[in-house]
Design a protein around this motif. Structure first.
Motif, PDB file in Angstrom:
ATOM      1  N   GLU A 120      47.350  24.798 -12.591  1.00  0.00           N
ATOM      2  CA  GLU A 120      47.596  24.963 -11.167  1.00  0.00           C
ATOM      3  C   GLU A 120      48.477  23.836 -10.612  1.00  0.00           C
ATOM      4  O   GLU A 120      48.324  22.686 -11.017  1.00  0.00           O
ATOM      5  CB  GLU A 120      46.246  24.918 -10.457  1.00  0.00           C
ATOM      6  CG  GLU A 120      46.187  25.793  -9.246  1.00  0.00           C
ATOM      7  CD  GLU A 120      44.750  25.925  -8.787  1.00  0.00           C
ATOM      8  OE1 GLU A 120      44.561  26.103  -7.598  1.00  0.00           O
ATOM      9  OE2 GLU A 120      43.841  25.834  -9.633  1.00  0.00           O
ATOM     10  N   VAL A 121      49.342  24.167  -9.711  1.00  0.00           N
ATOM     11  CA  VAL A 121      50.196  23.140  -9.130  1.00  0.00           C
ATOM     12  C   VAL A 121      50.554  23.541  -7.702  1.00  0.00           C
ATOM     13  O   VAL A 121      50.832  24.697  -7.429  1.00  0.00           O
ATOM     14  CB  VAL A 121      51.459  22.917 -10.006  1.00  0.00           C
ATOM     15  CG1 VAL A 121      52.241  24.196 -10.208  1.00  0.00           C
ATOM     16  CG2 VAL A 121      52.345  21.852  -9.436  1.00  0.00           C
ATOM     17  N   SER A 122      50.478  22.579  -6.782  1.00  0.00           N
ATOM     18  CA  SER A 122      50.792  22.912  -5.387  1.00  0.00           C
ATOM     19  C   SER A 122      52.303  22.862  -5.174  1.00  0.00           C
ATOM     20  O   SER A 122      53.035  22.307  -5.986  1.00  0.00           O
ATOM     21  CB  SER A 122      50.109  21.919  -4.453  1.00  0.00           C
ATOM     22  OG  SER A 122      50.768  20.674  -4.535  1.00  0.00           O
ATOM     23  N   GLN A 125      53.521  19.286  -5.035  1.00  0.00           N
ATOM     24  CA  GLN A 125      53.548  18.669  -6.372  1.00  0.00           C
ATOM     25  C   GLN A 125      54.769  19.170  -7.146  1.00  0.00           C
ATOM     26  O   GLN A 125      55.469  18.399  -7.808  1.00  0.00           O
ATOM     27  CB  GLN A 125      52.265  18.999  -7.137  1.00  0.00           C
ATOM     28  CG  GLN A 125      51.037  18.310  -6.554  1.00  0.00           C
ATOM     29  CD  GLN A 125      49.745  18.795  -7.200  1.00  0.00           C
ATOM     30  OE1 GLN A 125      49.711  19.828  -7.857  1.00  0.00           O
ATOM     31  NE2 GLN A 125      48.680  18.051  -6.993  1.00  0.00           N
ATOM     32  N   GLY A 143      46.862  10.469  -0.700  1.00  0.00           N
ATOM     33  CA  GLY A 143      45.532   9.862  -0.692  1.00  0.00           C
ATOM     34  C   GLY A 143      44.840  10.095  -2.032  1.00  0.00           C
ATOM     35  O   GLY A 143      45.418  10.729  -2.928  1.00  0.00           O
ATOM     36  N   PRO A 144      43.597   9.610  -2.162  1.00  0.00           N
ATOM     37  CA  PRO A 144      42.873   9.785  -3.423  1.00  0.00           C
ATOM     38  C   PRO A 144      42.746  11.266  -3.786  1.00  0.00           C
ATOM     39  O   PRO A 144      42.460  12.095  -2.927  1.00  0.00           O
ATOM     40  CB  PRO A 144      41.488   9.194  -3.126  1.00  0.00           C
ATOM     41  CG  PRO A 144      41.679   8.307  -1.946  1.00  0.00           C
ATOM     42  CD  PRO A 144      42.814   8.872  -1.166  1.00  0.00           C
ATOM     43  N   GLY A 145      42.991  11.568  -5.045  1.00  0.00           N
ATOM     44  CA  GLY A 145      42.770  12.925  -5.537  1.00  0.00           C
ATOM     45  C   GLY A 145      43.790  13.965  -5.103  1.00  0.00           C
ATOM     46  O   GLY A 145      43.553  15.165  -5.231  1.00  0.00           O
ATOM     47  N   THR A 146      44.942  13.544  -4.599  1.00  0.00           N
ATOM     48  CA  THR A 146      45.942  14.521  -4.160  1.00  0.00           C
ATOM     49  C   THR A 146      46.852  14.953  -5.312  1.00  0.00           C
ATOM     50  O   THR A 146      47.740  15.772  -5.118  1.00  0.00           O
ATOM     51  CB  THR A 146      46.802  13.961  -3.001  1.00  0.00           C
ATOM     52  OG1 THR A 146      47.257  12.656  -3.371  1.00  0.00           O
ATOM     53  CG2 THR A 146      46.023  13.883  -1.707  1.00  0.00           C
ATOM     54  N   LYS A 148      48.573  12.688  -7.634  1.00  0.00           N
ATOM     55  CA  LYS A 148      49.700  11.797  -7.986  1.00  0.00           C
ATOM     56  C   LYS A 148      49.801  11.646  -9.508  1.00  0.00           C
ATOM     57  O   LYS A 148      50.877  11.775 -10.085  1.00  0.00           O
ATOM     58  CB  LYS A 148      49.522  10.415  -7.338  1.00  0.00           C
ATOM     59  CG  LYS A 148      49.514  10.457  -5.818  1.00  0.00           C
ATOM     60  CD  LYS A 148      49.360   9.082  -5.214  1.00  0.00           C
ATOM     61  CE  LYS A 148      48.022   8.433  -5.487  1.00  0.00           C
ATOM     62  NZ  LYS A 148      46.855   9.130  -4.913  1.00  0.00           N
ATOM     63  N   THR A 149      48.652  11.379 -10.149  1.00  0.00           N
ATOM     64  CA  THR A 149      48.682  11.195 -11.600  1.00  0.00           C
ATOM     65  C   THR A 149      49.062  12.492 -12.297  1.00  0.00           C
ATOM     66  O   THR A 149      49.852  12.494 -13.246  1.00  0.00           O
ATOM     67  CB  THR A 149      47.303  10.726 -12.108  1.00  0.00           C
ATOM     68  OG1 THR A 149      46.847   9.676 -11.263  1.00  0.00           O
ATOM     69  CG2 THR A 149      47.384  10.227 -13.528  1.00  0.00           C
ATOM     70  N   THR A 150      48.502  13.604 -11.806  1.00  0.00           N
ATOM     71  CA  THR A 150      48.833  14.900 -12.397  1.00  0.00           C
ATOM     72  C   THR A 150      50.342  15.111 -12.319  1.00  0.00           C
ATOM     73  O   THR A 150      50.990  15.501 -13.290  1.00  0.00           O
ATOM     74  CB  THR A 150      48.106  16.018 -11.610  1.00  0.00           C
ATOM     75  OG1 THR A 150      46.720  15.682 -11.526  1.00  0.00           O
ATOM     76  CG2 THR A 150      48.273  17.356 -12.273  1.00  0.00           C
ATOM     77  N   ARG A 181      43.545   1.216 -14.707  1.00  0.00           N
ATOM     78  CA  ARG A 181      43.193   2.525 -14.130  1.00  0.00           C
ATOM     79  C   ARG A 181      44.319   3.529 -14.343  1.00  0.00           C
ATOM     80  O   ARG A 181      44.110   4.695 -14.621  1.00  0.00           O
ATOM     81  CB  ARG A 181      42.939   2.389 -12.624  1.00  0.00           C
ATOM     82  CG  ARG A 181      41.516   2.045 -12.298  1.00  0.00           C
ATOM     83  CD  ARG A 181      41.234   2.266 -10.833  1.00  0.00           C
ATOM     84  NE  ARG A 181      41.374   3.662 -10.433  1.00  0.00           N
ATOM     85  CZ  ARG A 181      41.549   4.075  -9.189  1.00  0.00           C
ATOM     86  NH1 ARG A 181      41.618   3.223  -8.212  1.00  0.00           N
ATOM     87  NH2 ARG A 181      41.656   5.345  -8.899  1.00  0.00           N
ATOM     88  N   TYR A 300      42.248  17.270  -4.007  1.00  0.00           N
ATOM     89  CA  TYR A 300      41.532  18.243  -4.841  1.00  0.00           C
ATOM     90  C   TYR A 300      40.216  17.668  -5.338  1.00  0.00           C
ATOM     91  O   TYR A 300      39.485  18.309  -6.048  1.00  0.00           O
ATOM     92  CB  TYR A 300      42.414  18.675  -6.016  1.00  0.00           C
ATOM     93  CG  TYR A 300      43.649  19.369  -5.534  1.00  0.00           C
ATOM     94  CD1 TYR A 300      43.610  20.713  -5.189  1.00  0.00           C
ATOM     95  CD2 TYR A 300      44.838  18.673  -5.366  1.00  0.00           C
ATOM     96  CE1 TYR A 300      44.731  21.362  -4.708  1.00  0.00           C
ATOM     97  CE2 TYR A 300      45.966  19.305  -4.885  1.00  0.00           C
ATOM     98  CZ  TYR A 300      45.917  20.648  -4.557  1.00  0.00           C
ATOM     99  OH  TYR A 300      47.021  21.271  -4.069  1.00  0.00           O
ATOM    100  N   ARG A 301      39.974  16.422  -4.992  1.00  0.00           N
ATOM    101  CA  ARG A 301      38.730  15.800  -5.425  1.00  0.00           C
ATOM    102  C   ARG A 301      37.651  15.998  -4.378  1.00  0.00           C
ATOM    103  O   ARG A 301      36.503  16.235  -4.668  1.00  0.00           O
ATOM    104  CB  ARG A 301      38.967  14.308  -5.683  1.00  0.00           C
ATOM    105  CG  ARG A 301      37.943  13.734  -6.612  1.00  0.00           C
ATOM    106  CD  ARG A 301      38.326  12.340  -7.059  1.00  0.00           C
ATOM    107  NE  ARG A 301      39.416  12.314  -8.009  1.00  0.00           N
ATOM    108  CZ  ARG A 301      40.310  11.344  -8.073  1.00  0.00           C
ATOM    109  NH1 ARG A 301      40.271  10.351  -7.218  1.00  0.00           N
ATOM    110  NH2 ARG A 301      41.259  11.354  -8.969  1.00  0.00           N
ATOM    111  N   GLU A 484      37.459   1.637  -6.812  1.00  0.00           N
ATOM    112  CA  GLU A 484      36.596   2.668  -6.221  1.00  0.00           C
ATOM    113  C   GLU A 484      35.161   2.395  -6.626  1.00  0.00           C
ATOM    114  O   GLU A 484      34.913   1.875  -7.716  1.00  0.00           O
ATOM    115  CB  GLU A 484      37.008   4.053  -6.733  1.00  0.00           C
ATOM    116  CG  GLU A 484      38.262   4.569  -6.068  1.00  0.00           C
ATOM    117  CD  GLU A 484      38.614   5.985  -6.502  1.00  0.00           C
ATOM    118  OE1 GLU A 484      39.248   6.686  -5.711  1.00  0.00           O
ATOM    119  OE2 GLU A 484      38.253   6.380  -7.628  1.00  0.00           O
TER     120      GLU A 484
END
Ligand SMILES: Nc1ncnc2c1ncn2[C@@H]1O[C@H](COP(=O)(O)OP(=O)(O)OP(=O)(O)O)[C@@H](O)[C@H]1O
Length: 553
Positions: A120-122, A125, A143-146, A148-150, A181, A300-301, A484
């Motif tokens: 899945e990808v927005s 993204q 923000g957290p879980g948006t 970025k790493t993916t 991290r 997404y978190r 965190e």
């Protein structure tokens, strides 16, 4: 008008420049201007707005030999709207020049067949992935879980598939902790994404600190890598970019080869660097870099019934009604507000660190470190009754009664005492912000253990060899950046120190918590924090938009 606080550094600089001025300018106005600019610079502002300067007579200042226009080599630089200390004016100017060189697109790399096998990808993204193809400079904020790493892992997969040599892709972050991290997050993500094995296995997963990447030279401002000795890289990716100050950001840009891609990841709503300049936030505003930037919006978190995620959203939007509704609603059990002044309770510590006490009593080092992150006390202040300097001794007292007694521990050490390094020590590879925990070694001697390189690896330092440090049960919100914790106890004091407390600080504190957040504050304090935003720290936007960089012939 903002009256600068009298500070010895400001006074000293004002005295020095007054002497150098030798009576050319009106002394009172010159001193007022210097103190103002110096104080703002200490606050993290690069370009101090003249509109707020406590100066009554500008005319006489123009004749001063210590004041120059942009491009001149004078201690204080004045434009029509702002004032800079020379060093910061020069950084701003150099950085703007580097960024401008990186704005024009480059020929995109060829498209491979990865797309079809990914999950899945927005849209946003995907937009970032597309932009990365023909950009030498890309900002991904979220923000957290948006994701970025993916997103950055997908970009890496595309680059590698298109022929980029993985050895020429460099990953870095401002602190050792953030670098660790980053590499863990990339390792997990490349396994999670359904990528062809031959691509996935070549995605690099080693991240270093920015200082190490650039080649830190002890006792020098410069680095081994710079414009004349650039990094051996085709792609440089830097995480937690909101923590980078203007000096480090300038050195980074100058060290990246002209044709290499630079990708900055961060969260523009977070606090800026502790040093001078919220550069990342400045780069995330305005139109100049609109084509080099993607701001990821959806976390997404966090799920809808997650109060922490709702609070983060309310703070970003400065929506006080929603913020208070979330705190009041029993539906969001992960966030609670306590307005009573006596809200600080030892039961919180006892419950929050129960697993920690058990781990110190008999668990392995990894279990100790994991359990320590179950709870953290955050406050904006160092001083005062509710600042870290008072909270830590109080928590020390409570925790020492709970933790196992270790024979031979010399005060202030005890088994389980967590400390934070407050000064970089390059020789011992310890950096400001690193967290260590005192635990016995195989011979029973108390040592301070720090995470080392790979996950699950630790190295020991003798207490006597530790650089400057402090107990770390409670920490300032500034220092919590990049970390965190399962649960956060957030203390927001009232009173004269309030100017410290703004929206970014509140947002940073709230987003450090993963499962639970307990806030000790009044509604009025929260409302005030929400309304207070930090203005741009620099004139980078204006410089990037101008046809010519100011100061250039
Ligand atoms: N488009 C998407 N649809 C569904 N889930 C997604 C999407 N993008 C990311 N996720 C999921 O969201 C979670 C967070 O993603 P990721 O780690 O990439 O975010 P991040 O912004 O790097 O987080 P952090 O800032 O905390 O490091 C992951 O579990 C990932 O699988």
């Amino acid at each position: 008008m903002i009256q600068p606080l009298p500070h010895p550094l400001d006074e000293h600089l004002a005295g020095l420049l007054s002497r150098l001025d030798a009576g050319h300018a009106d002394a009172r106005n010159l001193q007022a201007l210097v103190k103002y600019v110096s104080a703002r610079t200490r606050d993290g502002v690069i370009a101090a707005p003249l509109a707020d300067a406590p100066v009554t007579d500008w005319e006489s200042l123009h004749s001063s030999p210590v004041i120059g226009q942009e491009g001149e080599y004078k201690p204080l630089i004045l434009s029509a709207t702002h004032a800079w200390l020379y060093r910061y004016w020069l950084y701003e100017e150099r950085l703007a020049r580097c960024i401008k060189e990186k704005i024009p697109p480059i020929p995109p790399f060829s498209k491979g067949g990865i797309e079809s096998v990914e999950g899945e990808v927005s849209d946003l993204q995907q937009q970032a992935v597309e932009l990365a193809k023909d950009s030498r400079f890309l900002i991904i904020s979220g923000g957290p879980g948006t994701g970025k790493t993916t997103t950055v892992t997908r970009i890496l997969a595309h680059l590698i598939e298109a022929g980029t040599n993985p050895a020429r892709i460099l990953l870095a972050a401002p602190t050792g902790k953030a670098a660790m991290r980053m590499q863990e997050a990339i390792r997990e993500t490349r396994q999670r994404l359904a990528l062809p094995e031959e691509v996935s296995s070549r995605i690099p997963d080693q991240a270093s600190t920015l200082h190490r990447l650039l080649g830190y030279i002890p006792n020098r401002v410069g680095f081994r890598h710079h414009a004349d000795n650039p990094l051996p890289a085709d792609v440089v990716i830097v995480d937690e970019a909101s923590m980078i100050d203007i000096s480090l950001m300038t050195h980074l840009f100058e060290a990246v080869p002209p044709d290499a891609r630079l990708i900055l990841l961060g969260d523009k709503d977070q606090l800026a660097s502790v040093e001078t300049g919220s550069i990342f936030r400045d780069l995330c505003s305005g139109d100049a870099l609109a084509g080099n930037r993607v701001v990821l919006q959806t976390s997404y978190r966090f799920v809808a019934e997650d109060g922490i995620g709702q609070l983060a959203q309310a703070i970003r939007r400065a929506d006080e009604g929603h913020l208070l509704a979330v705190l009041d609603s029993p539906a969001y059990s992960d966030v609670t507000l306590d307005e009573s002044p006596a809200g600080l309770d030892t039961d919180w510590l006892r419950n929050g660190w129960r697993d920690y006490v058990a781990a110190v009593s008999g668990g392995g080092r990894e279990a100790v470190f994991r359990a320590f992150n179950a709870l953290r006390i955050l406050t904006p202040l160092r001083k005062g009754r509710l600042g870290v300097e008072s909270l830590n001794p109080w928590v020390d007292g409570v925790m020492q009664r709970l933790l196992p007694v270790h024979d031979g521990a010399q005060k202030p050490w005890y088994a389980g005492r967590p400390v934070m390094v407050t000064q970089n020590d390059y020789r011992q590879n310890l950096f400001n912000g690193d967290i260590g925990i005192a635990l016995p070694d195989e011979n029973g001697a108390l040592r301070i253990w720090f995470p080392a390189g790979e996950a699950g690896q630790y190295r020991a330092i003798a207490p006597i060899r530790l650089p400057a440090h402090e107990t770390a049960w409670a920490m300032t919100i500034h220092k919590s950046q990049g970390s965190e914790f399962s649960r956060v106890l957030l203390i927001l004091p009232e009173g004269e120190d309030l100017p410290l407390l703004g929206r970014e600080l509140l947002y940073t504190a709230v987003t450090r918590a993963k499962q639970g957040l307990h806030i000790l504050a009044t509604r009025a304090t929260l409302g005030r924090a929400l309304r207070q935003v930090t203005p741009p720290a620099s004139c980078l936007q204006e410089r990037l938009q101008a046809d010519k960089t100011p100061g250039q012939a």
